[in-house]
Design a protein around this motif. Structure first.
Motif, PDB file in Angstrom:
ATOM      1  N   ASP A 253       2.697  -3.258   5.953  1.00 21.21           N
ATOM      2  CA  ASP A 253       1.951  -4.394   5.420  1.00 21.21           C
ATOM      3  C   ASP A 253       2.270  -5.687   6.176  1.00 21.21           C
ATOM      4  O   ASP A 253       1.950  -6.779   5.706  1.00 21.21           O
ATOM      5  CB  ASP A 253       2.266  -4.575   3.936  1.00 21.21           C
TER       6      ASP A 253
ATOM      7  N   GLN B 244       0.842  -1.195   0.000  1.00 21.47           N
ATOM      8  CA  GLN B 244       0.000   0.000   0.000  1.00 21.47           C
ATOM      9  C   GLN B 244       0.880   1.249   0.000  1.00 21.47           C
ATOM     10  O   GLN B 244       0.567   2.219  -0.691  1.00 21.47           O
ATOM     11  CB  GLN B 244      -0.942   0.018   1.207  1.00 21.47           C
TER      12      GLN B 244
ATOM     13  N   ILE C 285      -3.878   0.579  -3.078  1.00 26.90           N
ATOM     14  CA  ILE C 285      -4.621   1.189  -1.980  1.00 26.90           C
ATOM     15  C   ILE C 285      -5.671   0.219  -1.445  1.00 26.90           C
ATOM     16  O   ILE C 285      -6.434  -0.374  -2.207  1.00 26.90           O
ATOM     17  CB  ILE C 285      -5.294   2.494  -2.438  1.00 26.90           C
ATOM     18  N   ARG C 286      -5.688   0.078  -0.137  1.00 28.91           N
ATOM     19  CA  ARG C 286      -6.738  -0.708   0.502  1.00 28.91           C
ATOM     20  C   ARG C 286      -7.838   0.226   0.998  1.00 28.91           C
ATOM     21  O   ARG C 286      -7.608   1.405   1.236  1.00 28.91           O
ATOM     22  CB  ARG C 286      -6.147  -1.523   1.662  1.00 28.91           C
TER      23      ARG C 286
ATOM     24  N   ALA D  64      -8.479  -4.917  -1.641  1.00 30.19           N
ATOM     25  CA  ALA D  64      -7.937  -3.647  -2.123  1.00 30.19           C
ATOM     26  C   ALA D  64      -8.981  -2.920  -2.962  1.00 30.19           C
ATOM     27  O   ALA D  64      -9.975  -3.508  -3.402  1.00 30.19           O
ATOM     28  CB  ALA D  64      -6.675  -3.889  -2.952  1.00 30.19           C
TER      29      ALA D  64
ATOM     30  N   PHE E  97      -4.194   6.664   2.392  1.00 26.15           N
ATOM     31  CA  PHE E  97      -4.175   5.213   2.491  1.00 26.15           C
ATOM     32  C   PHE E  97      -5.373   4.746   3.298  1.00 26.15           C
ATOM     33  O   PHE E  97      -5.803   5.410   4.238  1.00 26.15           O
ATOM     34  CB  PHE E  97      -2.887   4.731   3.163  1.00 26.15           C
TER      35      PHE E  97
END
Length: 213
Positions: free
Chosen positions: A27, A19, A89-90, A78, A127
């Motif tokens: 992560d 991310q 990007i989540r 995501a 994010f």
């Protein structure tokens, strides 16, 4: 049988991306191969030789069986699939339930296993707050069995005939669902774990002839 927990910050570069590539440690989470609960039971039985039949026909028979069962594997959720390994990007959590529950739980394949309303894309340039590999796919169960007859030709050579049956109960083992919110198949398992002979297939049988030396 064992319980375990595997964690890492190594994303699958073919299907995912960090991310924030400037801070991969963000992560750190359950790894792609994290299996929390796993049970394997194998049995082999050499059938006793009966004197009612000729020795070459009565001896060398063997029956074996293998039962495997485990929990589901993690998968990443995501906003969209990564592009050339760029930052993926989540989403943010909305507070809605992550999965469908109770009598309204949809079946699969063809129906979502997780609730799309539980996620929302973060504002541009930000994010999402969802952790990596938050999703957890379907469990896996398979029972296999085989029989074999080994016949000696001489002191060094023998021939073996085997019959193998995979997934005797024909239990469907679905792959992880699609974790990209932008896809029409989000949350849906679109295939089984495997489609060829062996682990994760539908019920299949094969015959094998081997020379042993």
């Amino acid at each position: 049988m064992f319980d375990a927990h595997e964690t890492d910050d190594a994303v699958n570069i073919l299907t995912e991306a960090y991310q924030n590539s400037h801070n991969p440690k963000l992560d750190y989470a359950s790894g792609d191969i994290d299996v929390r609960h796993n049970f394997t039971l194998g049995a082999v039985w050499d059938l006793p030789v009966t004197s009612a039949l000729p020795k070459r026909l009565a001896g060398g028979w063997q029956i074996s069986s293998l039962l495997q069962a485990r929990g589901g594997l993690p998968y990443n959720i995501a906003v969209a699939a990564p592009f050339l390994g760029a930052d993926q990007i989540r989403p943010n959590l909305t507070g809605q339930p992550l999965s469908f529950a109770g009598s309204n739980t949809p079946g699969y394949p063809g129906h979502p296993q997780i609730n799309p309303a539980a996620f929302a894309a973060p504002p541009a340039g930000e994010f999402g707050d969802l952790g990596r590999n938050t999703g957890r796919g379907p469990g896996f169960t398979q029972w296999d069995a085989s029989f074999a007859k080994t016949t000696s030709i001489n002191e060094r050579l023998s021939i073996q005939f085997r019959g193998e049956l995979f997934n005797i109960l024909n239990h469907p083992n679905f792959a992880n669902p699609d974790g990209n919110l932008s896809d029409a198949t989000f949350g849906i398992s679109t295939s089984t774990i495997a489609n060829h002979v062996g682990t994760g297939t539908s019920r299949q049988a094969q015959l094998v002839l081997k020379f042993l030396f």
